[in-house]
Every structure is written in structure tokens, then in C-alpha cells.
Design a protein around this motif. Structure first.
Motif, mmCIF file in Angstrom:
data_model
loop_
_atom_site.group_PDB
_atom_site.id
_atom_site.type_symbol
_atom_site.label_atom_id
_atom_site.label_comp_id
_atom_site.label_asym_id
_atom_site.label_seq_id
_atom_site.Cartn_x
_atom_site.Cartn_y
_atom_site.Cartn_z
ATOM 1 N N SER A 206 -31.555 -1.316 4.858
ATOM 2 C CA SER A 206 -30.970 -1.312 6.203
ATOM 3 C C SER A 206 -31.308 -0.035 6.973
ATOM 4 O O SER A 206 -31.196 0.002 8.194
ATOM 5 C CB SER A 206 -29.457 -1.491 6.105
ATOM 6 O OG SER A 206 -28.941 -0.507 5.248
ATOM 7 N N GLU A 207 -31.727 1.017 6.268
ATOM 8 C CA GLU A 207 -32.067 2.262 6.994
ATOM 9 C C GLU A 207 -33.575 2.360 7.308
ATOM 10 O O GLU A 207 -34.041 3.384 7.794
ATOM 11 C CB GLU A 207 -31.606 3.465 6.170
ATOM 12 C CG GLU A 207 -30.091 3.519 6.045
ATOM 13 C CD GLU A 207 -29.611 4.600 5.094
ATOM 14 O OE1 GLU A 207 -30.044 5.749 5.227
ATOM 15 O OE2 GLU A 207 -28.816 4.267 4.197
ATOM 16 N N HIS A 208 -34.314 1.321 6.959
ATOM 17 C CA HIS A 208 -35.753 1.226 7.292
ATOM 18 C C HIS A 208 -36.621 2.300 6.618
ATOM 19 O O HIS A 208 -37.676 2.651 7.131
ATOM 20 C CB HIS A 208 -35.978 1.260 8.815
ATOM 21 C CG HIS A 208 -35.186 0.214 9.533
ATOM 22 N ND1 HIS A 208 -35.533 -1.118 9.542
ATOM 23 C CD2 HIS A 208 -34.032 0.306 10.229
ATOM 24 C CE1 HIS A 208 -34.628 -1.800 10.222
ATOM 25 N NE2 HIS A 208 -33.703 -0.954 10.637
ATOM 26 N N VAL A 209 -36.154 2.825 5.500
ATOM 27 C CA VAL A 209 -36.948 3.862 4.821
ATOM 28 C C VAL A 209 -38.136 3.224 4.083
ATOM 29 O O VAL A 209 -39.236 3.764 4.089
ATOM 30 C CB VAL A 209 -36.060 4.691 3.848
ATOM 31 C CG1 VAL A 209 -36.861 5.850 3.276
ATOM 32 C CG2 VAL A 209 -34.828 5.217 4.569
ATOM 33 N N THR A 210 -37.914 2.041 3.490
ATOM 34 C CA THR A 210 -39.041 1.356 2.823
ATOM 35 C C THR A 210 -40.099 0.954 3.850
ATOM 36 O O THR A 210 -41.290 0.961 3.551
ATOM 37 C CB THR A 210 -38.579 0.082 2.081
ATOM 38 O OG1 THR A 210 -37.185 0.032 2.056
ATOM 39 C CG2 THR A 210 -39.125 0.034 0.686
ATOM 40 N N GLU A 211 -39.637 0.620 5.050
ATOM 41 C CA GLU A 211 -40.585 0.296 6.120
ATOM 42 C C GLU A 211 -41.468 1.523 6.416
ATOM 43 O O GLU A 211 -42.698 1.411 6.513
ATOM 44 C CB GLU A 211 -39.803 -0.110 7.373
ATOM 45 C CG GLU A 211 -40.680 -0.326 8.570
ATOM 46 C CD GLU A 211 -39.894 -0.788 9.812
ATOM 47 O OE1 GLU A 211 -38.722 -1.185 9.709
ATOM 48 O OE2 GLU A 211 -40.501 -0.736 10.898
ATOM 49 N N ALA A 212 -40.825 2.693 6.502
ATOM 50 C CA ALA A 212 -41.594 3.924 6.781
ATOM 51 C C ALA A 212 -42.572 4.208 5.640
ATOM 52 O O ALA A 212 -43.708 4.640 5.864
ATOM 53 C CB ALA A 212 -40.630 5.094 6.965
ATOM 54 N N PHE A 213 -42.126 3.927 4.413
ATOM 55 C CA PHE A 213 -42.969 4.145 3.223
ATOM 56 C C PHE A 213 -44.218 3.259 3.297
ATOM 57 O O PHE A 213 -45.344 3.721 3.097
ATOM 58 C CB PHE A 213 -42.121 3.799 2.000
ATOM 59 C CG PHE A 213 -42.798 3.945 0.670
ATOM 60 C CD1 PHE A 213 -43.271 5.171 0.227
ATOM 61 C CD2 PHE A 213 -42.947 2.845 -0.177
ATOM 62 C CE1 PHE A 213 -43.884 5.309 -1.010
ATOM 63 C CE2 PHE A 213 -43.547 2.968 -1.417
ATOM 64 C CZ PHE A 213 -44.018 4.209 -1.831
ATOM 65 N N ASN A 214 -44.005 2.001 3.630
ATOM 66 C CA ASN A 214 -45.106 1.035 3.707
ATOM 67 C C ASN A 214 -46.074 1.418 4.842
ATOM 68 O O ASN A 214 -47.290 1.503 4.653
ATOM 69 C CB ASN A 214 -44.495 -0.359 3.933
ATOM 70 C CG ASN A 214 -45.427 -1.493 3.568
ATOM 71 O OD1 ASN A 214 -46.510 -1.270 3.038
ATOM 72 N ND2 ASN A 214 -45.000 -2.714 3.849
ATOM 73 N N LYS A 215 -45.509 1.716 6.006
ATOM 74 C CA LYS A 215 -46.358 2.009 7.181
ATOM 75 C C LYS A 215 -47.072 3.356 7.053
ATOM 76 O O LYS A 215 -48.089 3.583 7.715
ATOM 77 C CB LYS A 215 -45.512 1.977 8.446
ATOM 78 C CG LYS A 215 -45.062 0.569 8.815
ATOM 79 C CD LYS A 215 -44.368 0.556 10.158
ATOM 80 C CE LYS A 215 -44.075 -0.870 10.588
ATOM 81 N NZ LYS A 215 -43.348 -0.909 11.858
ATOM 82 N N ASN A 216 -46.529 4.240 6.223
ATOM 83 C CA ASN A 216 -47.192 5.534 6.031
ATOM 84 C C ASN A 216 -48.630 5.355 5.532
ATOM 85 O O ASN A 216 -49.502 6.174 5.805
ATOM 86 C CB ASN A 216 -46.390 6.387 5.045
ATOM 87 C CG ASN A 216 -47.095 7.689 4.710
ATOM 88 O OD1 ASN A 216 -47.369 8.494 5.589
ATOM 89 N ND2 ASN A 216 -47.452 7.872 3.443
ATOM 90 N N LEU A 217 -48.871 4.240 4.837
ATOM 91 C CA LEU A 217 -50.222 4.003 4.331
ATOM 92 C C LEU A 217 -51.214 3.852 5.499
ATOM 93 O O LEU A 217 -52.359 4.312 5.418
ATOM 94 C CB LEU A 217 -50.212 2.741 3.452
ATOM 95 C CG LEU A 217 -51.485 2.368 2.723
ATOM 96 C CD1 LEU A 217 -52.069 3.534 1.946
ATOM 97 C CD2 LEU A 217 -51.209 1.211 1.756
ATOM 98 N N LEU A 218 -50.767 3.227 6.575
ATOM 99 C CA LEU A 218 -51.662 3.080 7.748
ATOM 100 C C LEU A 218 -51.886 4.441 8.406
ATOM 101 O O LEU A 218 -53.005 4.773 8.813
ATOM 102 C CB LEU A 218 -51.063 2.082 8.745
ATOM 103 C CG LEU A 218 -50.797 0.674 8.204
ATOM 104 C CD1 LEU A 218 -50.310 -0.244 9.318
ATOM 105 C CD2 LEU A 218 -52.052 0.091 7.542
#
Ligand SMILES: C[S@@+](CC[C@H](N)C(=O)[O-])C[C@H]1O[C@@H](n2cnc3c(N)ncnc32)[C@H](O)[C@@H]1O
Length: 317
Positions: A206-218
């Protein structure tokens, strides 16, 4: 190979893997590249999330069973930790072991590993700590480990085993086994099959940290490989695939778009995804079968009372 040559080889491998992953008919990128310095820092935040039950559950099992685990491992152990990250799990274990002979952490991400070495040497000044930067799936890094006396125990917590498909996990455990002798051990932490809602929340928090982790690859590809990803044009997706017993993490293209990487152009259709990570979930019997088939005899396991997570100890036959 010296440090500079190793760094050049690492950049070349990253370029080659990204170009071949984006050229595939189903685009994919190896999850080990999620962990540059920024990715490793974001992963530390993931481990603290309420939704990410894995770290909390594994830590509770360790806290409760540390004396039993240390007794099971025995004296004069050399602890080898592939994918050690910030080495936070090894430190209390090393403190509890009787006269450990050495600690050999390995990680693909140098910054966090090298900072952890200084911390561990302060808290355990008599312990020999020899970090190795590189890919633990390659025989090369295992060959570079110093010769040590004492029984070896490979410490593989954090359910990193889940990032490998069952075939690749089997190959990896065989690679570990090849560096060990009869009586040497493996202490493995693995996430267990459970309710898909709990699983999906852990990888889409819910805090979107996994989203940031995933997008960091781009962001990493843009920075290191002259990429032109517009990160806002991709969405984070994580879902449990029950037949494959794994959570898959993807980046979904929100529009038809072209992206340049290292001078090559890749077309993304709207809705097309890049598969960035698998997190396989196991049953206790599945884990024991995996160990048995790769040369390890399971000796003992510890779980939480909901059986969400397991720590297993096995020895080479
Ligand atoms: C899931 S995290 C686990 C970290 C830590 N062991 C823990 O339990 O919290 C995976 C770690 O393994 C490292 N890693 C992933 N794939 C790797 C590879 N092929 N070779 C070396 N390190 C790798 C990452 O940089 C990261 O630190």
C-alpha cells in the motif's frame, strides 16, 4: 581478474542481458539487476513494510530459535552467505555461534556489502570477514573464495531461492553442493505457499515501495545503458500464479511506445509487459524434495505457527 576488470565485465553482462531480455518475444529482465545501490536501499525499506510479512516472519523464527540453530550448526563454522545484502541476518547468528572460523558474504551490489563488512568487523573483531562482489550463480565467485579450515555452512535466507525457477533453484543448490564436503551444511530460508491475498499484498504494498523497487530498474537502464524509458509510461504489476506457485512481478507498458537502449530501439505495445521477478513459494515437502535431489539431507526445520515461512537445515550426504 582485478577490480577494474570485474567492473567492466559486470557492465558488459548487464548490457548483454538487457538487450537480449528486451529482444525476447516475451520481454524479461533478470531480477538480480534490481539490486544496484538504489535498489538495495529500496529493498531495505521493503523489508520493513507491514505488508511484506517475509522479513518479519523469518526474523521472528530466528529470534525464537537462534540458540537451537546455532547449536545445530556447531563449532568452528565458516558461514558463506550468497546474496548477503546488508548482512543483518548473519550478524546475530555469528554472535551466537561457538568460535566461528570465518564469514564470507557475497553480493552483486558492492556498496551495501562493503559497508556491512565494516559493521560486522566492529561487532566481531576476531572474526575473519571476506566479502566477495559478484554473481553467486557463477562458478567464478565460488572459486575466488579463500581456502578456510572449519566446516562450511551456506547461509541462504530471505527466500532468495524463490527468485529462481524450480529448475534453476536445483542447479543453484547443486552449485553450492559442489563447493561443499560431506557433513557441510546449508541453512535455507524459504517462503511457503499461502493465501494469494497475503502474497499479492507483499509484492504490491500500500505504500508503493515495491513499485519504486521495480521501476528503479528502468531508471538504472536509463542511467547506465543510455536508455530512454519514460518511467511514468509503465505500471507496476504483481500477481500470484497459483499453478506455478509464484508471485510474478512485471512492468506494464501503458501505451504503444519506442524505447532506446544502447543505441537499439525496442517497440512496446500497449499492455505489453517486462517480466522482472519471480518469487516462487514452496511447500515443506517440496523444499525437502528439492534438497534431497540436490545432494542435501534435510536435518531439521523451523516454522512460525501459521506456517507462512520456513528455515531448514540440511547437510551434504
Ligand atoms: C531477496 S534479497 C535478500 C537479502 C538478504 N540475504 C536478506 O535475507 O534480507 C537478495 C539479495 O541477493 C543479491 N543478489 C540477487 N541475485 C544475485 C546474484 N545472482 N548474485 C549475487 N547477489 C545477488 C541482491 O543484491 C540482494 O542483496
Amino acid at each position: 581478474m582485478n577490480m577494474a576488470a570485474q567492473q567492466i565485465a559486470a557492465v558488459e553482462a548487464f548490457e548483454q542481458d538487457v538487450l537480449s531480455g528486451l529482444s525476447a518475444s516475451r520481454k524479461t529482465l533478470p531480477c538480480k539487476y534490481l539490486y544496484d545501490e538504489a535498489g538495495s536501499r529500496i529493498f531495505e525499506r521493503i523489508c520493513e513494510l507491514e505488508d511484506y510479512y517475509l522479513t518479519r516472519t523469518e526474523a521472528a523464527i530466528f529470534a525464537e530459535q537462534l540458540d537451537n540453530i546455532a547449536a545445530r550448526l556447531g563449532e568452528d563454522v565458516v558461514l558463506i552467505e550468497p546474496g548477503a545484502g546488508n548482512c543483518e541476518k548473519a550478524e546475530p547468528l555469528l554472535q551466537r555461534l561457538v568460535s566461528p572460523s570465518g564469514y564470507l558474504p557475497m553480493d552483486i551490489s558492492p556498496e551495501i556489502l562493503l559497508a556491512a563488512r565494516a559493521r560486522i568487523q566492529r561487532s566481531l573483531p576476531d572474526l575473519e570477514v571476506v566479502p566477495a562482489v559478484g554473481d553467486f550463480t557463477s562458478a567464478l565467485i565460488w572459486q575466488r573464495l579463500p581456502a578456510t579450515s572449519g566446516r562450511k555452512v551456506v547461509f541462504f535466507p530471505g527466500s532468495t531461492i524463490g527468485n529462481f525457477t524450480p529448475d534453476a533453484a536445483s542447479e543453484l543448490l547443486q552449485l553450492f553442493a559442489a563447493r561443499l564436503r560431506p557433513g557441510d551444511g546449508l541453512l535455507l530460508g524459504a517462503d511457503l505457499v499461502k493465501d494469494s491475498i497475503v502474497l499479492e499484498r507483499a509484492y504490491h504494498d500500500s505504500e508503493h515501495v515495491t513499485e519504486a523497487f521495480n521501476k528503479n530498474l528502468l531508471h538504472r537502464i536509463n542511467r547506465e545503458l543510455d536508455g530512454s524509458f519514460n518511467v511514468d509510461n509503465f505500471a507496476h504489476r504483481a500477481f500470484y500464479h497459483s499453478r506455478r506457485q509464484r508471485v510474478e512481478m512485471h512492468l506494464v507498458s501503458l501505451a504503444q511506445q519506442n524505447v532506446n537502449v544502447c543505441g537499439r530501439t525496442f517497440l512496446f505495445e500497449e499492455g505489453e509487459t517486462i517480466h522482472t521477478e519471480n518469487s516462487h513459494k514452496y511447500t515443506l515437502t517440496g523444499l525437502q524434495a528439492l534438497l534431497n535431489s540436490t545432494g542435501f539431507a534435510p536435518r531439521q526445520y523451523w516454522t512460525d505457527n501459521q506456517q507462512h515461512y520456513a528455515i531448514l537445515y540440511a547437510e551434504i550426504h
